[in-house]
Write a protein that holds these residues in place. Structure first.
Motif, short mmCIF file in Angstrom:
data_model
loop_
_atom_site.label_atom_id
_atom_site.label_comp_id
_atom_site.label_asym_id
_atom_site.label_seq_id
_atom_site.Cartn_x
_atom_site.Cartn_y
_atom_site.Cartn_z
N ALA A 56 0.82 -1.21 0.00
CA ALA A 56 0.00 0.00 0.00
C ALA A 56 0.85 1.26 0.00
O ALA A 56 2.05 1.24 0.31
CB ALA A 56 -0.92 0.00 1.22
N ARG A 57 0.18 2.33 -0.36
CA ARG A 57 0.79 3.66 -0.25
C ARG A 57 0.86 4.06 1.22
O ARG A 57 0.10 3.56 2.05
CB ARG A 57 -0.02 4.68 -1.05
CG ARG A 57 -0.03 4.42 -2.55
CD ARG A 57 -0.77 5.53 -3.28
NE ARG A 57 -0.86 5.26 -4.71
CZ ARG A 57 0.07 5.59 -5.60
NH1 ARG A 57 1.18 6.22 -5.18
NH2 ARG A 57 -0.09 5.31 -6.88
N PRO A 58 1.74 5.01 1.57
CA PRO A 58 1.87 5.43 2.97
C PRO A 58 0.57 5.91 3.61
O PRO A 58 0.38 5.72 4.82
CB PRO A 58 2.91 6.56 2.88
CG PRO A 58 3.75 6.20 1.71
CD PRO A 58 2.79 5.60 0.72
N ALA A 59 -0.31 6.54 2.83
CA ALA A 59 -1.57 7.04 3.41
C ALA A 59 -2.37 5.91 4.04
O ALA A 59 -2.95 6.07 5.13
CB ALA A 59 -2.39 7.75 2.34
N PHE A 60 -2.40 4.75 3.37
CA PHE A 60 -3.14 3.63 3.95
C PHE A 60 -2.41 3.06 5.15
O PHE A 60 -3.03 2.71 6.16
CB PHE A 60 -3.37 2.53 2.90
CG PHE A 60 -4.23 1.41 3.43
CD1 PHE A 60 -5.61 1.55 3.48
CD2 PHE A 60 -3.67 0.22 3.88
CE1 PHE A 60 -6.41 0.52 3.98
CE2 PHE A 60 -4.45 -0.80 4.38
CZ PHE A 60 -5.83 -0.65 4.43
N TRP A 61 -1.09 2.96 5.05
CA TRP A 61 -0.34 2.44 6.20
C TRP A 61 -0.54 3.33 7.43
O TRP A 61 -0.62 2.85 8.56
CB TRP A 61 1.15 2.34 5.86
CG TRP A 61 1.50 1.11 5.08
CD1 TRP A 61 1.92 1.03 3.79
CD2 TRP A 61 1.44 -0.25 5.55
NE1 TRP A 61 2.13 -0.27 3.41
CE2 TRP A 61 1.85 -1.09 4.49
CE3 TRP A 61 1.11 -0.83 6.76
CZ2 TRP A 61 1.92 -2.47 4.60
CZ3 TRP A 61 1.17 -2.21 6.88
CH2 TRP A 61 1.57 -3.01 5.81
N LYS A 62 -0.64 4.64 7.23
CA LYS A 62 -0.87 5.55 8.35
C LYS A 62 -2.23 5.31 8.98
O LYS A 62 -2.38 5.31 10.21
CB LYS A 62 -0.74 6.99 7.88
CG LYS A 62 0.69 7.41 7.56
CD LYS A 62 0.75 8.83 7.00
CE LYS A 62 2.18 9.21 6.61
NZ LYS A 62 2.24 10.56 6.00
N ALA A 63 -3.26 5.14 8.13
CA ALA A 63 -4.61 4.87 8.64
C ALA A 63 -4.63 3.54 9.38
O ALA A 63 -5.28 3.40 10.43
CB ALA A 63 -5.61 4.86 7.49
N TRP A 64 -3.95 2.56 8.83
CA TRP A 64 -3.86 1.23 9.46
C TRP A 64 -3.16 1.32 10.81
O TRP A 64 -3.63 0.80 11.81
CB TRP A 64 -3.11 0.30 8.51
CG TRP A 64 -2.91 -1.11 8.98
CD1 TRP A 64 -3.79 -2.15 8.87
CD2 TRP A 64 -1.73 -1.64 9.63
NE1 TRP A 64 -3.24 -3.30 9.40
CE2 TRP A 64 -1.98 -3.01 9.87
CE3 TRP A 64 -0.51 -1.09 10.01
CZ2 TRP A 64 -1.03 -3.83 10.49
CZ3 TRP A 64 0.43 -1.91 10.62
CH2 TRP A 64 0.16 -3.26 10.85
#
Length: 542
Positions: A151-159
C-alpha cells in the motif's frame, strides 16, 4: 508509471533470514522480543521509526508469503507496478475459500474463535467506531488475510492509527475489554486473539472506507486453506460464492445473498466444517454453530418488535395518561413525494426515529403515496407504546431500539430510508457510523432521506430516556459535500432536507459534525447563502 516499490520480508530467526529471496528488503526481527504480537511488532517498529516516501508502495510480508501466494519477488513487484496508477492498496490474499464461504472475515474469525466478533466490536466501540460486523458483506476486493497487502503510505498511516489504539488497550491497565482482546485461542501454542484481530484491521478499513482504491490479485491462484477444513473440497462453489457477494455489493439485490446462503448450506449441511489437527484450530461442531455458518439470517439484535404485519405483538401497559407521544420533526416531509416522480410501483419505507408517526400518516393520507408500505423504529420506549397510532394500521412493523441494530438483510429490503431530525441527537461518532451503515445498505434504486437543522439547534431532554437532546450541529457544507441528488431548505428554523443515493458512501468522510454550540442559525444561514443555495421550502435537483 515508474513507481518505487519497497517490499520487505520479516526475518525473525536465522532460518527465516537465510530463506529471504534476493530482492526483498530485510525487516529485521531477529531479537523477536515480542513474539506475542507476531508480525505486528516488527511492522510497528518500522512504521514508527521511519517516514515513508509518499510516492512509493510498501509491503511488510511474513516468511510464509512465497509459499502462500506462489509468487516470486519479481512477480510481486511487477503486479504492484502494473496496478500502481489505479490503486492505493494492492491485495495478495491467500485462502480464497476462507474468503468466499464466509460473509466477511469477522464471521470467519468467529467460527474458529467463538467470541471474536463481540471482542472486535467492543474494541471498535471503545475507539468511536460503532459497527455491526455481521452486517458487512466482503468479497475478494477487500478481504485481506495474513496482512498480505502492499500500500501507499496514506493507507499504512490509517492502518497504524487504529492498530496503535488497539495496542494501547492490550498493553495498558487490566480491564474486561483487555481480557477479551488477549484471550488465548486454540491455534498453535495458544496464540492470543489480538493477533487475529490485527490481521483483520486492513479488511475492516477497506470495508468501511470505500474511498480507498483497491486492486486485488486473483486469490484463486494462491494457496487454498489446509486439510483441517472442508472448504477446499468445493472450488467451483467458492468462486461462485465470491461472485455472488460481488454482485450483491454492486446491485444490493437480496436474491444474491439468499442464493449465497443456500449454496453454503448445500455444501456443508449440518456437518462440521472444521476438523482438529495439530497446529490448527480445534474443531467447531454442534448444531448451533453449524447452523450459523450455513447461512441462517442474522437476527435484528437488541431490538424489541412492537408491531408485526400491522398487529401489536407485545404487551403495552394501558397507562395512556402517563405516556407523552412527542418527537415530531421540523422536516419538510413532503420531499418524499419527489423521490420517484414517474413510478407507480409502491415503495417500502423505513421511518427511523418515527416519533408521533407524522411521516406514516402523511404517506397514508397522500393519494400519490398511500399504497406505500411504512415500517418504523424509535429508541424512546414511550413512542413505541402509541396504541392509538398502531391501531390505525399505518405502520406495518415497528421496533423499539436503534437503527444501527437492524440487520443488513432487513435494511436492504427498503426503497427509502428516512432520517428526519435524528442525526443531531447523536454523538459525532454515532452519527457518522449510522450514516455509513445506511448508505452502505443502499441499492442502485434506493435512497436515503435526511433532515437536520443546519446549525447547532439548542434542545434538551424533557424526561429521562427521551433522546431529545441535540448533541451536534450540521453544516450545509458537510451535507453538500456528501453529494445529495436533491435538497430542500426550510425558511423557518433552517432545517435542511437532503436525498442521497448509494454513491454518497464514497463521500462519507466529508461528513463533519460540529460540537460547538455557538454555531448559530445566523452562521448557518450565512453558510447556506455563500454556497448559492435557496432557503424557500422548495425542492431542488442537484
Amino acid at each position: 508509471m515508474n513507481e518505487k516499490v519497497y517490499l520487505y520480508q520479516i526475518a525473525y530467526s536465522e532460518e527465516t533470514l537465510k530463506g529471504v529471496e534476493p530482492g526483498y528488503l530485510i525487516l529485521n526481527n531477529l531479537e523477536n522480543s515480542r513474539p506475542d504480537w507476531r508480525e505486528y511488532w516488527p511492522i510497528r517498529q518500522h512504521l514508527l521509526a521511519h517516514d515513508l516516501n509518499e510516492d512509493a508502495f510498501f509491503g511488510f510480508l511474513s516468511p510464509k508469503f512465497p509459499n502462500k501466494t506462489l509468487l516470486t519477488y519479481e512477480q510481486t513487484k511487477q503486479l504492484v507496478m502494473s496496478a500502481a496508477d489505479r490503486a492505493d492498496v494492492i491485495l495478495f490474499s491467500p485462502q480464497p475459500d476462507m474468503g468466499s464461504f464466509f460473509l466477511n472475515v469477522f464471521e470467519q474469525g468467529e467460527i474458529f474463535d467463538p467470541g471474536f466478533i463481540n471482542a472486535f466490536e467492543a474494541f471498535l466501540e471503545q475507539v468511536g467506531h460503532r459497527v455491526k460486523l455481521n452486517n458487512l458483506v466482503m468479497d475478494s476486493r477487500n478481504i485481506v488475510f495474513s496482512n498480505f497487502f502492499v500500500a501507499r503510505p496514506a493507507f499504512w498511516k490509517a492502518w497504524l492509527e487504529i492498530c496503535e489504539k488497539f495496542f494501547v488497550l492490550c498493553e495498558g491497565p487490566a480491564s474486561d475489554l483487555q481480557r477479551m482482546l488477549i484471550q488465548s485461542t486454540s491455534y498453535e501454542a495458544g496464540v492470543q486473539r489480538k493477533v487475529f484481530i490485527l490481521e483483520r484491521i486492513a479488511s475492516y478499513l477497506l470495508a468501511t472506507q470505500p474511498s480507498w482504491r483497491v486492486v486485488a490479485s486473483n486469490p484463486f491462484q494462491f494457496a487454498w486453506s489446509g486439510p483441517a477444513t472442508r472448504f477446499r473440497e468445493f472450488p467451483d462453489e467458492a468462486v461462485i460464492s465470491d461472485a455472488l457477494k460481488i454482485a450483491f455489493r454492486e446491485q444490493r439485490y437480496s436474491e444474491y445473498i439468499q442464493v449465497y446462503s443456500r449454496l453454503r448450506q448445500r455444501c456443508f449441511g449440518q456437518n462440521s466444517v472444521v476438523s482438529s489437527t495439530n497446529g490448527s484450530f480445534v474443531a467447531i461442531t454442534g448444531q448451533n454453530k453449524t447452523n450459523q455458518f450455513c447461512g441462517k439470517s442474522v437476527e435484528d439484535g437488541c431490538l424489541r418488535q412492537v408491531v408485526k404485519n400491522y398487529k401489536i405483538v407485545t404487551d403495552i401497559p394501558t397507562m395512556s395518561k402517563e405516556y407523552q407521544f412527542g418527537g415530531d420533526s421540523a422536516a419538510n416531509k413532503f420531499i418524499i413525494g419527489h423521490l420517484f416522480p414517474n413510478e407507480i410501483t409502491p415503495k417500502i419505507v423505513l421511518d427511523i426515529g418515527m416519533g408521533v408517526g407524522s411521516l406514516g400518516m402523511l404517506i397514508n393520507q397522500s393519494p400519490q403515496l398511500r399504497r406505500w408500505i411504512v415500517d418504523g423504529i424509535d429508541g424512546f420506549n414511550e413512542t413505541c407504546c402509541n396504541v392509538s397510532l398502531f391501531n390505525k394500521g399505518i405502520y406495518r412493523n415497528v421496533w423499539h431500539g436503534m437503527a444501527q441494530d437492524l440487520s443488513l438483510e432487513r435494511l436492504i429490503t427498503y426503497d427509502v430510508l428516512c432520517l428526519f431530525d435524528v442525526i443531531e441527537h447523536l454523538s459525532p461518532e454515532a452519527a457518522t457510523n449510522l450514516l455509513r451503515t445506511l448508505l452502505s445498505s443502499l441499492g442502485d434504486h434506493s435512497l436515503l432521506v435526511i433532515s437536520t437543522p443546519l446549525w447547532f439547534y439548542p434542545q434538551y431532554h424533557q424526561k429521562d430516556g427521551d433522546l431529545e437532546e441535540h448533541l451536534i450541529g450540521i453544516s450545509i457544507q458537510s451535507m453538500m459535500d456528501m453529494k445529495p441528488i436533491m435538497y430542500c431548505i426550510g425558511n423557518s428554523s433552517l432545517v435542511g432536507n437532503f436525498v442521497y443515493s448509494k454513491k454518497s458512501i464514497l463521500y462519507i468522510d466529508n461528513f463533519n459534525p460540529i460540537t460547538d454550540k455557538s454555531f448559530s442559525i445566523d452562521k448557518g444561514t450565512e453558510q447556506v447563502l455563500s454556497l448559492g443555495l435557496h432557503i424557500d421550502n422548495k425542492v431542488y435537483i442537484v
